[in-house]
Design a protein around this motif. Sequence first.
Motif, PDB file in Angstrom:
ATOM      1  N   ILE A  19       0.844  -1.207   0.000  1.00 15.37           N
ATOM      2  CA  ILE A  19       0.000   0.000   0.000  1.00 15.37           C
ATOM      3  C   ILE A  19       0.869   1.242   0.000  1.00 15.37           C
ATOM      4  N   ASN A  20       1.904   1.242   0.831  1.00 15.07           N
ATOM      5  CA  ASN A  20       2.794   2.399   0.911  1.00 15.07           C
ATOM      6  C   ASN A  20       3.489   2.656  -0.421  1.00 15.07           C
ATOM      7  N   MET A  23       0.847   3.940  -3.110  1.00  9.66           N
ATOM      8  CA  MET A  23       0.379   5.292  -2.812  1.00  9.66           C
ATOM      9  C   MET A  23       1.500   6.320  -2.951  1.00  9.66           C
ATOM     10  N   ILE A  55      -6.024  11.777  -2.119  1.00 11.80           N
ATOM     11  CA  ILE A  55      -6.330  10.385  -1.772  1.00 11.80           C
ATOM     12  C   ILE A  55      -5.063   9.647  -1.348  1.00 11.80           C
ATOM     13  N   GLY A  56      -4.008   9.811  -2.146  1.00  8.25           N
ATOM     14  CA  GLY A  56      -2.740   9.166  -1.823  1.00  8.25           C
ATOM     15  C   GLY A  56      -2.176   9.655  -0.497  1.00  8.25           C
ATOM     16  N   THR A  59      -4.203   8.301   2.466  1.00  8.91           N
ATOM     17  CA  THR A  59      -3.947   6.864   2.621  1.00  8.91           C
ATOM     18  C   THR A  59      -2.583   6.621   3.263  1.00  8.91           C
ATOM     19  N   PHE A  62      -2.759   7.464   6.999  1.00 10.85           N
ATOM     20  CA  PHE A  62      -3.374   6.379   7.769  1.00 10.85           C
ATOM     21  C   PHE A  62      -2.418   5.196   7.871  1.00 10.85           C
ATOM     22  N   ASN A  63      -1.755   4.881   6.770  1.00  9.43           N
ATOM     23  CA  ASN A  63      -0.811   3.771   6.759  1.00  9.43           C
ATOM     24  C   ASN A  63       0.360   4.039   7.699  1.00  9.43           C
TER      25      ASN A  63
END
Length: 205
Positions: A19-20, A23, A55-56, A59, A62-63
Amino acid sequence: MNNNNIYLYPVFIRIWHFINAVMFLLLIITGFSMQYSTPDSPFIQFDLAVKLHDIGGLTVTFNYLLFFIGNLVTGNGKNYRIRAKGFAKELMAQIRYYSYGIFKGENPPFPINSERKFNPLQKFSYVVVMYFGMPILILTGLALFFPKIFDFVGLGSLIIADVIHVLMGIILTMFVLIHVYFSTIGTTLTSNFKSIITGWHEAGH
């Protein structure tokens, strides 16, 4: 599976890393587009680039919170703890290996094992990036995302936040490129990339 291999990356670490990576790539592309595209020839349409960047950014924020909290409550945090005693000497030994020893066929001074996930240079760079660089990037990004909340001293504070955000974005983009390059240093060109997919690291490298 080779019995000498080490299960180094649990599923949750691999998902977090994926995810990291995705993003952050999105942030680099959209950030580049917003910074350098012109209205007549945008790399990505400006409004779309802003939305995707937001959005990126949210995200990644949060990550990052998952990373920070996870390191506090799980054993993964030990991989980021630096012992001051003797660390400078270890760091120089690792730098010497990457700049000289590796080309002479020497064995790595700090091979990865079940107790040591990172060599000293990796540990130092990850600590600097994850505990200093990322918080600065995230806080300045939030200041730009919520300007009415973070504009403490007028327009000037947001301009400063923007400049710091862009500079930190460039620095961390350079880190990503270096990170990808060093990931090619393994038993094969792709072994380290495979390990972050399968979770198994080839021991001794």
